[in-house]
Design a protein around this motif. Structure first.
Motif, PDB file in Angstrom:
ATOM      1  N   LYS A 136       0.821  -1.210   0.000  1.00 14.10           N
ATOM      2  CA  LYS A 136       0.000   0.000   0.000  1.00 14.10           C
ATOM      3  C   LYS A 136       0.854   1.259   0.000  1.00 14.10           C
ATOM      4  CE  LYS A 136      -0.936   0.080   4.976  1.00 14.10           C
ATOM      5  NZ  LYS A 136      -1.990   0.047   5.973  1.00 14.10           N
ATOM      6  N   PHE A 137       2.027   1.218   0.624  1.00 11.07           N
ATOM      7  CA  PHE A 137       2.922   2.381   0.595  1.00 11.07           C
ATOM      8  C   PHE A 137       3.735   2.402  -0.705  1.00 11.07           C
ATOM      9  CE2 PHE A 137       3.016   1.921   5.448  1.00 11.07           C
ATOM     10  CZ  PHE A 137       1.904   2.735   5.585  1.00 11.07           C
ATOM     11  N   LYS A 138       4.224   1.226  -1.091  1.00  9.62           N
ATOM     12  CA  LYS A 138       5.077   1.124  -2.276  1.00  9.62           C
ATOM     13  C   LYS A 138       4.358   1.618  -3.524  1.00  9.62           C
ATOM     14  CE  LYS A 138       6.879  -2.898  -2.848  1.00  9.62           C
ATOM     15  NZ  LYS A 138       7.328  -4.239  -3.231  1.00  9.62           N
ATOM     16  N   GLU A 139       3.117   1.178  -3.735  1.00 15.15           N
ATOM     17  CA  GLU A 139       2.421   1.549  -4.956  1.00 15.15           C
ATOM     18  C   GLU A 139       2.153   3.050  -5.017  1.00 15.15           C
ATOM     19  OE1 GLU A 139      -1.035  -0.923  -5.106  1.00 15.15           O
ATOM     20  OE2 GLU A 139      -2.038   0.109  -3.470  1.00 15.15           O
ATOM     21  N   VAL A 140       1.821   3.674  -3.886  1.00 11.75           N
ATOM     22  CA  VAL A 140       1.565   5.121  -3.881  1.00 11.75           C
ATOM     23  C   VAL A 140       2.863   5.882  -4.142  1.00 11.75           C
ATOM     24  CG1 VAL A 140       0.828   7.052  -2.436  1.00 11.75           C
ATOM     25  CG2 VAL A 140      -0.474   4.950  -2.410  1.00 11.75           C
ATOM     26  N   LEU A 141       3.968   5.472  -3.508  1.00  8.17           N
ATOM     27  CA  LEU A 141       5.257   6.138  -3.736  1.00  8.17           C
ATOM     28  C   LEU A 141       5.712   6.003  -5.184  1.00  8.17           C
ATOM     29  CD1 LEU A 141       7.167   5.142  -0.467  1.00  8.17           C
ATOM     30  CD2 LEU A 141       6.432   7.438  -1.124  1.00  8.17           C
ATOM     31  N   ILE A 142       5.559   4.817  -5.747  1.00  4.45           N
ATOM     32  CA  ILE A 142       5.966   4.593  -7.145  1.00  4.45           C
ATOM     33  C   ILE A 142       5.140   5.457  -8.084  1.00  4.45           C
ATOM     34  CG2 ILE A 142       5.914   2.902  -9.036  1.00  4.45           C
ATOM     35  CD1 ILE A 142       6.803   0.797  -6.969  1.00  4.45           C
ATOM     36  N   LEU A 143       3.828   5.457  -7.900  1.00  5.09           N
ATOM     37  CA  LEU A 143       2.970   6.231  -8.792  1.00  5.09           C
ATOM     38  C   LEU A 143       3.212   7.730  -8.649  1.00  5.09           C
ATOM     39  CD1 LEU A 143      -0.376   4.242  -8.511  1.00  5.09           C
ATOM     40  CD2 LEU A 143       1.262   4.218 -10.394  1.00  5.09           C
ATOM     41  N   TYR A 144       3.463   8.191  -7.436  1.00  4.80           N
ATOM     42  CA  TYR A 144       3.641   9.625  -7.202  1.00  4.80           C
ATOM     43  C   TYR A 144       5.017  10.115  -7.649  1.00  4.80           C
ATOM     44  CZ  TYR A 144       3.447  14.147  -4.836  1.00  4.80           C
ATOM     45  OH  TYR A 144       3.456  15.489  -4.559  1.00  4.80           O
ATOM     46  N   TYR A 145       6.071   9.442  -7.190  1.00  2.13           N
ATOM     47  CA  TYR A 145       7.420   9.943  -7.458  1.00  2.13           C
ATOM     48  C   TYR A 145       7.999   9.475  -8.789  1.00  2.13           C
ATOM     49  CZ  TYR A 145       7.620  11.879  -2.806  1.00  2.13           C
ATOM     50  OH  TYR A 145       7.370  12.639  -1.689  1.00  2.13           O
ATOM     51  N   PHE A 146       7.761   8.233  -9.153  1.00  2.00           N
ATOM     52  CA  PHE A 146       8.387   7.706 -10.355  1.00  2.00           C
ATOM     53  C   PHE A 146       7.499   7.824 -11.588  1.00  2.00           C
ATOM     54  CE2 PHE A 146      10.575   5.532  -6.884  1.00  2.00           C
ATOM     55  CZ  PHE A 146      11.889   5.846  -7.198  1.00  2.00           C
ATOM     56  N   ASN A 147       6.189   7.730 -11.397  1.00  2.00           N
ATOM     57  CA  ASN A 147       5.282   7.843 -12.536  1.00  2.00           C
ATOM     58  C   ASN A 147       4.683   9.246 -12.634  1.00  2.00           C
ATOM     59  OD1 ASN A 147       4.513   6.153 -14.679  1.00  2.00           O
ATOM     60  ND2 ASN A 147       2.412   6.149 -13.948  1.00  2.00           N
ATOM     61  N   GLU A 148       5.004  10.090 -11.660  1.00  2.00           N
ATOM     62  CA  GLU A 148       4.609  11.497 -11.628  1.00  2.00           C
ATOM     63  C   GLU A 148       3.098  11.707 -11.776  1.00  2.00           C
ATOM     64  OE1 GLU A 148       7.082  13.313 -14.604  1.00  2.00           O
ATOM     65  OE2 GLU A 148       8.882  13.088 -13.385  1.00  2.00           O
ATOM     66  N   MET A 149       2.339  10.872 -11.075  1.00  2.00           N
ATOM     67  CA  MET A 149       0.888  11.015 -11.071  1.00  2.00           C
ATOM     68  C   MET A 149       0.487  11.924  -9.909  1.00  2.00           C
ATOM     69  SD  MET A 149      -0.275   7.072 -11.859  1.00  2.00           S
ATOM     70  CE  MET A 149      -1.986   7.398 -12.170  1.00  2.00           C
ATOM     71  N   THR A 150      -0.614  12.637 -10.090  1.00  2.00           N
ATOM     72  CA  THR A 150      -1.137  13.461  -9.008  1.00  2.00           C
ATOM     73  C   THR A 150      -1.849  12.567  -7.997  1.00  2.00           C
ATOM     74  OG1 THR A 150      -3.291  13.824 -10.038  1.00  2.00           O
ATOM     75  CG2 THR A 150      -1.512  15.386 -10.617  1.00  2.00           C
ATOM     76  N   MET A 151      -2.116  13.126  -6.822  1.00  2.00           N
ATOM     77  CA  MET A 151      -2.838  12.347  -5.809  1.00  2.00           C
ATOM     78  C   MET A 151      -4.227  11.969  -6.304  1.00  2.00           C
ATOM     79  SD  MET A 151      -1.812  13.743  -2.085  1.00  2.00           S
ATOM     80  CE  MET A 151      -0.571  14.996  -2.078  1.00  2.00           C
ATOM     81  N   GLN A 152      -4.865  12.855  -7.048  1.00  2.00           N
ATOM     82  CA  GLN A 152      -6.195  12.565  -7.591  1.00  2.00           C
ATOM     83  C   GLN A 152      -6.117  11.412  -8.600  1.00  2.00           C
ATOM     84  OE1 GLN A 152      -9.091  13.793  -6.508  1.00  2.00           O
ATOM     85  NE2 GLN A 152     -10.096  12.367  -7.874  1.00  2.00           N
ATOM     86  N   GLU A 153      -5.100  11.418  -9.463  1.00  2.00           N
ATOM     87  CA  GLU A 153      -4.934  10.332 -10.436  1.00  2.00           C
ATOM     88  C   GLU A 153      -4.652   9.012  -9.729  1.00  2.00           C
ATOM     89  OE1 GLU A 153      -3.080  12.744 -14.273  1.00  2.00           O
ATOM     90  OE2 GLU A 153      -1.736  12.144 -12.646  1.00  2.00           O
ATOM     91  N   ILE A 154      -3.848   9.054  -8.676  1.00  2.00           N
ATOM     92  CA  ILE A 154      -3.573   7.840  -7.909  1.00  2.00           C
ATOM     93  C   ILE A 154      -4.851   7.334  -7.256  1.00  2.00           C
ATOM     94  CG2 ILE A 154      -2.318   6.896  -5.924  1.00  2.00           C
ATOM     95  CD1 ILE A 154      -0.088   8.959  -6.576  1.00  2.00           C
TER      96      ILE A 154
END
Length: 189
Positions: A136-154
């Motif tokens: 649950k932490f890994k997927e949010v960190l990957i999407l936010y920092y590495f895939n540059e998605m916004t919190m809304q997109e995540i």
């Protein structure tokens, strides 16, 4: 004779639908393959494994195109499939016990040899610590920092509340920083 015409019509219609699905799939592959592969690579840290996962994603996509309900966009749908395939992949005992290799794109190619080495070691440690976090932490960190998605997109991609994303991002970052403070990491996050 009438039944033969109807059978022929159904065959033509099925052929046209299959052609449309193939065209759409090719479009989706061209448009999203790089982003999806980045997500898979950050989960697996292995190029060949990430390519295998992306192949599975597009096979699944092809077989389920007719089930797509347009409740989200294709990128969100494909990202969700990718994350699920990555999770399935990591559940395998043999894969969970592999040691992660460093991300090549995180290693500096400029500066002194010493700077490059330090950056390379920091990248290895960062990836190791990310790999040890809960999903649950890994997927949010990957999407936010590495895939540059916004919190809304995540939030839309994972199907969770926006505040849950914010909380997981903060808690994941804090857990990562705490783990890194005890290790050999000398960089910033």
């Amino acid at each position: 004779m009438e039944n033969n015409k109807q059978d022929l019509s159904n065959t033509d219609e099925a052929s046209q639908l299959a052609d449309c699905d193939e065209i759409l799939l090719n479009h989706l592959m061209r448009k999203y393959a790089t982003k999806l592969k980045r997500i898979a690579y950050l989960y697996t840290n292995d190029h060949s494994e990430s390519e295998d996962i992306i192949q599975e994603v597009y096979i699944s996509c092809y077989w389920n195109l007719s089930k797509f309900r347009n409740e989200s966009n294709y990128e969100t749908w494909l990202t969700r499939i990718t994350i699920n395939k990555c999770k399935d992949h990591q559940r395998l005992w043999s894969i969970r016990n592999l040691i992660y290799t460093p991300l090549k794109h995180l290693v500096k190619t400029e500066g002194s040899a010493e700077d490059q080495y330090i950056h390379s070691e920091n990248s290895k440690e960062l990836l190791k610590q990310i790999s040890l976090l809960s999903h649950k932490f890994k997927e949010v960190l990957i999407l936010y920092y590495f895939n540059e998605m916004t919190m809304q997109e995540i939030s839309e991609t994972l199907g969770i509340n926006h505040n849950t994303v914010k909380s997981r991002l903060l808690r994941g970052k804090n857990a990562l920083l705490k783990n890194l403070e005890g290790g050999n990491y000398n960089g910033s996050f």
